[in-house]
Design a protein around this motif. Structure first.
Motif, short mmCIF file in Angstrom:
data_model
loop_
_atom_site.label_atom_id
_atom_site.label_comp_id
_atom_site.label_asym_id
_atom_site.label_seq_id
_atom_site.Cartn_x
_atom_site.Cartn_y
_atom_site.Cartn_z
N VAL A 47 35.33 33.47 26.05
CA VAL A 47 34.01 34.09 25.92
C VAL A 47 34.18 35.61 25.87
O VAL A 47 34.83 36.19 26.74
CB VAL A 47 33.09 33.69 27.11
CG1 VAL A 47 31.75 34.45 27.03
CG2 VAL A 47 32.86 32.19 27.13
N HIS A 64 33.50 39.34 26.49
CA HIS A 64 32.94 40.03 27.66
C HIS A 64 32.73 41.49 27.28
O HIS A 64 33.68 42.27 27.28
CB HIS A 64 33.94 39.88 28.82
CG HIS A 64 33.39 40.29 30.13
ND1 HIS A 64 34.13 41.00 31.04
CD2 HIS A 64 32.18 40.07 30.71
CE1 HIS A 64 33.41 41.21 32.13
NE2 HIS A 64 32.21 40.66 31.94
N GLU A 112 30.77 47.06 33.84
CA GLU A 112 30.08 45.86 33.41
C GLU A 112 28.59 46.15 33.22
O GLU A 112 27.90 46.57 34.15
CB GLU A 112 30.28 44.74 34.45
CG GLU A 112 29.94 43.38 33.92
CD GLU A 112 30.34 42.26 34.84
OE1 GLU A 112 31.15 41.43 34.41
OE2 GLU A 112 29.86 42.23 35.99
N ALA A 116 27.11 42.11 29.89
CA ALA A 116 28.42 41.64 30.35
C ALA A 116 28.27 40.69 31.54
O ALA A 116 28.96 39.68 31.64
CB ALA A 116 29.32 42.81 30.71
N ALA A 169 27.06 37.44 30.18
CA ALA A 169 28.16 36.72 29.54
C ALA A 169 29.07 36.08 30.59
O ALA A 169 29.52 34.94 30.43
CB ALA A 169 28.96 37.65 28.63
N ARG A 170 29.33 36.79 31.69
CA ARG A 170 30.15 36.25 32.77
C ARG A 170 29.47 35.02 33.39
O ARG A 170 30.12 33.99 33.61
CB ARG A 170 30.38 37.30 33.84
CG ARG A 170 31.20 36.80 35.04
CD ARG A 170 31.30 37.84 36.15
NE ARG A 170 32.01 39.02 35.74
CZ ARG A 170 33.34 39.11 35.63
NH1 ARG A 170 34.08 38.07 35.91
NH2 ARG A 170 33.91 40.23 35.27
N ALA A 196 29.73 32.14 30.99
CA ALA A 196 31.09 31.58 31.00
C ALA A 196 31.28 30.65 32.19
O ALA A 196 31.88 29.58 32.05
CB ALA A 196 32.12 32.71 31.02
N ARG A 197 30.77 31.04 33.33
CA ARG A 197 30.88 30.20 34.52
C ARG A 197 30.14 28.87 34.31
O ARG A 197 30.65 27.81 34.59
CB ARG A 197 30.32 30.96 35.73
CG ARG A 197 30.53 30.27 37.04
CD ARG A 197 30.08 31.05 38.27
NE ARG A 197 29.23 32.21 38.04
CZ ARG A 197 29.63 33.48 38.12
NH1 ARG A 197 30.89 33.78 38.41
NH2 ARG A 197 28.79 34.47 37.91
N ASP A 203 38.09 31.54 29.67
CA ASP A 203 38.56 32.90 29.91
C ASP A 203 37.54 33.89 29.39
O ASP A 203 36.93 33.66 28.33
CB ASP A 203 39.88 33.17 29.16
CG ASP A 203 41.03 32.33 29.69
OD1 ASP A 203 41.00 31.94 30.86
OD2 ASP A 203 41.96 32.08 28.89
N LEU A 204 37.39 34.99 30.10
CA LEU A 204 36.62 36.13 29.59
C LEU A 204 37.61 37.04 28.88
O LEU A 204 38.73 37.24 29.35
CB LEU A 204 35.95 36.89 30.73
CG LEU A 204 34.76 36.22 31.39
CD1 LEU A 204 34.33 37.00 32.62
CD2 LEU A 204 33.60 36.10 30.41
N HIS A 205 37.19 37.58 27.75
CA HIS A 205 38.06 38.49 27.00
C HIS A 205 37.24 39.70 26.59
O HIS A 205 36.19 39.56 25.95
CB HIS A 205 38.64 37.80 25.77
CG HIS A 205 39.54 38.68 24.99
ND1 HIS A 205 40.79 39.05 25.43
CD2 HIS A 205 39.37 39.31 23.80
CE1 HIS A 205 41.35 39.84 24.55
NE2 HIS A 205 40.51 40.02 23.55
#
Length: 138
Positions: free
Chosen positions: A57, A59, A67, A71, A74-75, A78-79, A90-92
């Motif tokens: 995902v 970030h 952040e 952001a 997005a985090r 992702a969770r 993974d966050l990228h």
């Protein structure tokens, strides 16, 4: 390993996948986001359909790792996506992926009228290419 990249957005979420050898990255479309739960379920289904083993995902942190609100969203997405899909997520860090996507689409000759529809998936492809380049090294 086959990967799915996600370009998280408030309205649309772009998707791209890598091939089995992780060398070829292909934009595969978008998911219209009405809620995080609905979008996570749709992305998880796309991951199952494409038999991916990991999700990346984007970030959108600022320079220096600050952040932003997007952001954090997005985090959190992702969770939730990890919970719904059962896959590692993974966050990228992504920087200017939409601009890079626009430039790639323009250089490919995609008319401006069609670029908006393809931008999110191409941004996801940009995220995945960058992720693979950093993972695999020079």
């Amino acid at each position: 390993m086959r990967l799915l990249a996600v370009d998280f957005g408030e309205k649309r979420i772009g998707l791209a996948v890598s091939g089995e050898g992780s060398t070829v990255v292909v934009p595969v479309g978008t998911v219209t986001r009405t809620s995080d739960g609905q979008a996570a379920a749709a992305v998880a289904e796309a991951a199952r359909e494409r038999e991916v083993e990991r999700i990346v995902v984007g970030h959108p942190v600022r320079c220096g790792g600050v952040e932003t609100l997007l952001a954090r969203r997005a985090r959190n997405f992702a969770r939730r996506l990890a919970e719904v899909s059962g896959l590692p997520v993974d966050l990228h860090g992504e920087a200017l992926t939409s601009r890079a996507a626009d430039a790639a689409l323009e250089s490919a000759g995609v008319p401006a009228s069609r670029r908006a529809a393809a931008r999110d998936a191409e941004a996801a492809a940009t995220i995945l290419r960058d992720y693979l380049a950093l993972r695999d090294g020079p």
